[in-house]
Design an enzyme around this catalytic site. Structure first.
Site, mmCIF file in Angstrom:
data_model
loop_
_atom_site.group_PDB
_atom_site.id
_atom_site.type_symbol
_atom_site.label_atom_id
_atom_site.label_comp_id
_atom_site.label_asym_id
_atom_site.label_seq_id
_atom_site.Cartn_x
_atom_site.Cartn_y
_atom_site.Cartn_z
ATOM 1 N N ARG A 151 23.309 38.225 -67.991
ATOM 2 C CA ARG A 151 22.812 39.155 -67.524
ATOM 3 C C ARG A 151 23.598 39.740 -66.339
ATOM 4 O O ARG A 151 23.568 38.654 -65.520
ATOM 5 C CB ARG A 151 21.393 38.497 -66.935
ATOM 6 C CG ARG A 151 20.172 37.710 -68.431
ATOM 7 C CD ARG A 151 19.045 38.030 -67.772
ATOM 8 N NE ARG A 151 17.773 37.157 -68.415
ATOM 9 C CZ ARG A 151 17.410 37.949 -69.487
ATOM 10 N NH1 ARG A 151 17.586 38.872 -69.388
ATOM 11 N NH2 ARG A 151 16.622 37.302 -70.351
ATOM 12 N N GLU A 162 22.362 41.836 -64.937
ATOM 13 C CA GLU A 162 22.142 42.190 -62.766
ATOM 14 C C GLU A 162 22.757 42.269 -62.083
ATOM 15 O O GLU A 162 23.669 41.337 -61.291
ATOM 16 C CB GLU A 162 20.767 41.225 -63.082
ATOM 17 C CG GLU A 162 19.726 41.540 -63.847
ATOM 18 C CD GLU A 162 18.749 40.684 -63.834
ATOM 19 O OE1 GLU A 162 19.326 39.456 -63.226
ATOM 20 O OE2 GLU A 162 18.101 40.711 -64.769
ATOM 21 N N ARG A 207 19.147 32.884 -55.708
ATOM 22 C CA ARG A 207 18.337 32.324 -56.990
ATOM 23 C C ARG A 207 18.420 33.787 -58.230
ATOM 24 O O ARG A 207 17.836 33.046 -59.257
ATOM 25 C CB ARG A 207 16.490 32.594 -56.534
ATOM 26 C CG ARG A 207 16.032 33.506 -56.500
ATOM 27 C CD ARG A 207 14.218 33.787 -55.719
ATOM 28 N NE ARG A 207 13.535 35.520 -56.529
ATOM 29 C CZ ARG A 207 12.085 34.917 -56.669
ATOM 30 N NH1 ARG A 207 11.334 34.418 -56.360
ATOM 31 N NH2 ARG A 207 12.557 36.672 -55.887
ATOM 32 N N HIS A 208 19.347 34.047 -58.328
ATOM 33 C CA HIS A 208 19.708 34.372 -59.899
ATOM 34 C C HIS A 208 21.265 34.227 -59.472
ATOM 35 O O HIS A 208 21.992 34.380 -58.597
ATOM 36 C CB HIS A 208 19.511 35.829 -58.740
ATOM 37 C CG HIS A 208 18.559 37.231 -59.078
ATOM 38 N ND1 HIS A 208 17.615 36.830 -57.425
ATOM 39 C CD2 HIS A 208 17.943 37.213 -60.401
ATOM 40 C CE1 HIS A 208 16.333 37.272 -58.535
ATOM 41 N NE2 HIS A 208 16.766 37.568 -59.740
ATOM 42 N N GLU A 268 9.364 32.198 -60.266
ATOM 43 C CA GLU A 268 9.197 32.208 -61.418
ATOM 44 C C GLU A 268 9.956 31.283 -62.514
ATOM 45 O O GLU A 268 11.747 31.558 -61.976
ATOM 46 C CB GLU A 268 9.157 33.611 -61.617
ATOM 47 C CG GLU A 268 9.290 33.931 -63.683
ATOM 48 C CD GLU A 268 9.446 35.288 -63.934
ATOM 49 O OE1 GLU A 268 9.503 35.000 -65.544
ATOM 50 O OE2 GLU A 268 9.296 36.276 -63.195
ATOM 51 N N SER A 294 9.358 32.882 -69.065
ATOM 52 C CA SER A 294 8.555 33.600 -69.652
ATOM 53 C C SER A 294 8.229 33.902 -71.210
ATOM 54 O O SER A 294 9.179 32.782 -71.424
ATOM 55 C CB SER A 294 9.522 35.215 -69.616
ATOM 56 O OG SER A 294 8.912 36.519 -70.017
ATOM 57 N N ARG A 324 16.730 27.094 -62.370
ATOM 58 C CA ARG A 324 15.992 26.953 -61.588
ATOM 59 C C ARG A 324 14.541 26.190 -61.981
ATOM 60 O O ARG A 324 14.182 26.006 -60.556
ATOM 61 C CB ARG A 324 15.038 28.642 -62.022
ATOM 62 C CG ARG A 324 15.354 30.048 -61.861
ATOM 63 C CD ARG A 324 14.602 31.304 -61.654
ATOM 64 N NE ARG A 324 15.088 32.511 -61.792
ATOM 65 C CZ ARG A 324 14.433 33.195 -61.155
ATOM 66 N NH1 ARG A 324 13.446 33.471 -61.598
ATOM 67 N NH2 ARG A 324 14.817 34.328 -60.754
#
Length: 433
Positions: A211, A213, A219-220, A356, A359, A407
């Site tokens: 990803r 991002e 946490r990423h 989180e 998903s 995570r």
């Protein structure tokens, strides 16, 4: 190495050869000790200087810490030794001498910054508590994989180089593929859906996702490991059951098989979640967050849950919980809406009080409705024809989820930074090692 014995297996009365790293040397004058470390633990090597060959003593005590050596000798009982036994060496072979100056201290006596640890990950993993994290990670993945197999899932491997992204091209890493533009896949979502339309029906994958991002948070990651499940003739409620089962299986596997590693990390009582995970509707979640009074402004319907909102709700619930019935406009095009209320989706998230984890949801399996979903989110259905056309040929109702492995490990072990859960993390600043 032929006839090598792990240090943990060395028993009094044995004549063995052990091999590993020089963990520590303690010279007390007429007597000295070398602590040798291997995968299984440590063993004390005793040097009685006046009674041993000078060359043997010089070799054993002159080697630098973290050098790789092998030692042959007799094992004796010694209550004062760290493991209750010690070796009397008859020969020592220095297999690889380490530099005198090390970029970090593998004994852990001198702390190092996370960036230094990651730059020297091989040395970092020589620390018992760091190695324990990755032994536990391996057990977590083994337990989850076994759980999926127990519920009749087939393990699959989907492409990581793709022509189009799962949700468009906004967070994709582009690459050149034989003169054409391609991307690193951000999710196996579309491919695993295609598999439930095949004869496989129930599938799972544990593999990398990418990803692009521009986050720089604890946490990423830009390359992560996703634990994915998808099953035909399954709805979102059943998918949540499987999701909960997978998470609990991970905890149970660790509790049953990682006692030594948990002890190394300081766990005195490792708790496995036994109670059912609560399932809160999105609307209920908004109400509970607002009721905590922890936010500066009240959340309104249609807001995504911010980090602050997730934290407040997690503290209020106190454990794992699902958020269900999200507004349709918040969820991706492939998430199916409720039959009786198209403003609500069947999407769900699994939350830990810290962040989180998952998903998921029931997928839209009807061709016309799927194409309409593409258009509503501004995506060109023609770019995804390899995916959409299969929905013309008998796609069953299906549901699934994606669970972030790092995570999950981060929350299980209480790690402060997700990079501690990855051998060689990839983020905005780190492309090497």
């Amino acid at each position: 190495m032929e006839n090598r014995t792990y240090t943990a297996d060395a028993e009094p009365g044995d004549h063995v050869t052990v091999a590993g790293w020089v963990h520590e040397i303690r010279d007390l004058g007429g007597i000295a000790f070398l602590i040798l470390r291997d995968k299984s633990g440590k063993i004390q090597i005793k040097f009685e200087k006046d009674e041993m060959d000078e060359d043997l003593v010089e070799t054993g005590l002159g080697v630098h810490r973290e050098s790789v050596i092998s030692v042959t000798g007799d094992v004796e009982e010694e209550e004062r030794a760290p493991t209750g036994v010690e070796m009397l060496p008859e020969s020592i072979d220095v297999l690889n001498e380490a530099d005198a100056e090390l970029p970090l201290d593998p004994s852990g006596k001198v702390e190092a910054e996370l960036s230094t640890r990651l730059d020297n990950r091989t040395l970092d993993l020589r620390k018992e508590e760091v190695k324990a994290v990755f032994e536990i990670r391996a057990e977590m993945l083994r337990s989850v994989r076994e759980y999926f197999r127990d519920i009749a899932c087939t393990e699959i491997n989907t492409p990581k180089i793709v022509a189009t992204g799962t949700e468009g091209g906004t967070e994709l890493f582009p690459i050149t593929y034989f003169g054409e533009e391609a991307f690193m896949n951000q999710s196996p979502q579309l491919f695993k859906q295609l598999m439930v339309g095949s004869g496989l029906e129930r599938v799972f994958e544990i593999g990398p996702i990418f990803r692009a991002e521009e986050h720089n948070t604890p946490r990423h990651l830009n390359e992560a490991t996703s634990i994915d499940f998808e099953a035909a003739f399954t709805d979102h409620q059943e998918a949540m059951d499987v999701c909960e089962g997978a998470v609990k299986a991970a905890y149970r596997g660790i509790a049953e098989n990682c006692e030594r590693e948990l002890e190394a990390l300081g766990f005195e009582d490792f708790e496995v979640p036994e109670e059912d995970f609560p399932r809160l509707s999105y609307e209920e979640a908004i109400e509970r967050v607002n009721a905590t009074g922890e936010l500066d402004t009240q959340l309104v319907y249609g807001d995504d849950l911010s980090t602050e909102a997730e934290k407040a709700l997690g503290q209020d619930v106190g454990g794992h919980y699902f958020v269900t019935d999200w507004p349709s406009e918040i969820k991706p095009f492939y998430i199916k809406d409720h039959e009786d209320d198209e403003s609500l989706s069947t999407g769900f998230d699994l939350m830990h009080p810290r962040l989180e984890l998952v998903s998921g949801g029931q997928r839209e399996h009807r061709y016309d409705e799927l194409i309409e979903g593409f258009k509503q989110q501004g995506l060109d259905p023609d770019a995804f024809e390899y995916y959409t056309k299969m929905f013309k040929y008998g796609m069953p109702p299906h549901a699934g989820f994606g669970l972030g492995a790092e995570r999950l490990l981060m929350t299980i072990l209480g790690l402060e930074n997700i990079r501690e859960a990855v051998l060689f993390p990839r983020d905005r600043q780190r492309l090497s090692p």
